[in-house]
Design an enzyme around this catalytic site. Structure first.
Site, PDB file in Angstrom:
ATOM      1  N   HIS A 160       0.836  -1.210   0.000  1.00 47.81           N
ATOM      2  CA  HIS A 160       0.000   0.000   0.000  1.00 47.81           C
ATOM      3  C   HIS A 160       0.868   1.258   0.000  1.00 47.81           C
ATOM      4  O   HIS A 160       2.021   1.222   0.431  1.00 47.81           O
ATOM      5  CB  HIS A 160      -0.856   0.037   1.277  1.00 47.81           C
ATOM      6  CG  HIS A 160      -1.985  -0.942   1.311  1.00 47.81           C
ATOM      7  ND1 HIS A 160      -2.214  -1.758   2.392  1.00 47.81           N
ATOM      8  CD2 HIS A 160      -2.972  -1.197   0.415  1.00 47.81           C
ATOM      9  CE1 HIS A 160      -3.295  -2.498   2.145  1.00 47.81           C
ATOM     10  NE2 HIS A 160      -3.770  -2.184   0.957  1.00 47.81           N
ATOM     11  N   CYS A 247      -2.825   0.251   9.901  1.00 42.60           N
ATOM     12  CA  CYS A 247      -3.845  -0.691   9.425  1.00 42.60           C
ATOM     13  C   CYS A 247      -4.845  -1.106  10.492  1.00 42.60           C
ATOM     14  O   CYS A 247      -5.951  -1.509  10.169  1.00 42.60           O
ATOM     15  CB  CYS A 247      -3.210  -1.995   8.946  1.00 42.60           C
ATOM     16  SG  CYS A 247      -1.690  -1.816   8.095  1.00 42.60           S
TER      17      CYS A 247
HETATM   18  C1  CIR Z   1      -3.951  -7.775   3.125  1.00 44.88           C
HETATM   19  O1  CIR Z   1      -3.173  -8.256   2.300  1.00 44.88           O
HETATM   20  O2  CIR Z   1      -4.963  -7.173   2.789  1.00 44.88           O
HETATM   21  C2  CIR Z   1      -3.640  -7.975   4.590  1.00 44.88           C
HETATM   22  N1  CIR Z   1      -2.983  -9.229   4.778  1.00 44.88           N
HETATM   23  C3  CIR Z   1      -2.784  -6.861   5.117  1.00 44.88           C
HETATM   24  C4  CIR Z   1      -3.469  -5.523   5.071  1.00 44.88           C
HETATM   25  C5  CIR Z   1      -2.660  -4.454   5.709  1.00 44.88           C
HETATM   26  N2  CIR Z   1      -3.360  -3.231   5.677  1.00 44.88           N
HETATM   27  C6  CIR Z   1      -2.781  -2.041   5.535  1.00 44.88           C
HETATM   28  O3  CIR Z   1      -1.585  -1.940   5.294  1.00 44.88           O
HETATM   29  N3  CIR Z   1      -3.569  -0.986   5.547  1.00 44.88           N
END
Ligand code: CIR
Length: 254
Positions: A160, A247
């Site tokens: 991201h 997150c």
């Molecule tokens: C994903 O791949 O969507 C989750 N395993 C990790 C999401 C992390 N979220 C973020 O960086 N905002």
């Protein structure tokens, strides 16, 4: 008042989405203990916690940031890029409903909240594997009438935009220049992560407080040298799921 929406770590987190990381076993109890310390810190910093219960069938549901973009005037519910994550939206929408007016992104838009960096009145949006140009356009259609500029930003090599860059003080960005070009943020100042700590750019600002990852001491020294103080947080189990500090919460001033 300041609220922090969080969600208990799912027992299914071992089946999380992974894009750049290699799957490793995740100790759910340890992840929950670390997450609980993070939540208590948010409470100590003055947030009222809105803590959602575990979603046993939604492995990534602890990462609530991805399902909404919070503005002062509006919460925009996203359409996450990973289809497995779309069922996470409804319960976060119910938690946001008493706090802010809601709007939603619609198919064919995809956008993860982790791709949205708010700095001043500009929303920088990472064009990642999760966020497409329709996502940027729909967010712009909702946010520009409120006075926000919305700028798409190329990201490479990470999940991201906020894996690559976050704002650590007004106008000051903590950045990994390997993953995003600092020239995309005109008018900003920068602290670069230590090159040995590529994942160190994700820090969380809560009011005037700053939370940084315990795992990146060399970058923390760079922040200290820039005159910043911060709280260190250990979310090493969730890092195995490609999650970091921003997150795990949605911070709402309401
Ligand atoms: C994903 O791949 O969507 C989750 N395993 C990790 C999401 C992390 N979220 C973020 O960086 N905002």
């Amino acid at each position: 008042m300041r609220f922090a929406i969080t969600r208990e770590v799912s027992h299914a987190i071992g089946r999380c989405e992974l894009t750049h990381a290699i799957r490793q076993p995740i100790d759910v109890d340890r992840a929950r203990r670390q997450h609980a310390v993070y939540e208590s810190l948010l409470e100590r910093l003055g947030c009222t916690l809105v803590r959602l219960p575990e979603e046993p069938d939604l492995p990534d549901s602890v990462f609530v940031e991805d399902v909404a973009v919070i503005l002062k005037e509006l919460a925009v519910l996203t359409r996450p890029g990973a289809p497995s994550r779309r069922p996470e939206v409804a319960s976060v929408a119910r938690a946001l409903e008493p706090l802010l007016p809601l709007a939603s992104l619609k198919e064919p838009a995809t956008l993860d909240g982790g791709d949205v960096l708010l700095s001043g009145r500009t929303l920088f949006v990472g064009l990642s594997s999760r966020t497409n140009s329709e996502g940027v356009d729909q967010l712009r259609a909702l946010a520009s009438p409120l006075g926000y500029a919305v700028e798409g930003v190329e990201v490479r090599g990470c999940l991201h935009l906020k894996t690559a860059v976050t704002e650590v003080a007004k106008g000051l960005l903590l950045v990994n220049p390997e993953w995003v070009d600092p020239a995309a943020f005109p008018g900003h100042r920068f602290v670069e992560v230590d090159p040995a700590e590529p994942f160190a750019a994700n820090a969380l600002r809560v009011g005037d407080d700053l939370l940084c990852s315990h795992a990146y001491p060399a970058t923390r020294r760079r922040l200290e040298a820039a005159g910043l103080s911060f709280h260190s947080v250990d979310l090493s189990e969730l890092a195995k799921a490609e999650g970091a500090l921003t997150c795990c919460s949605l911070i709402v001033e309401a």
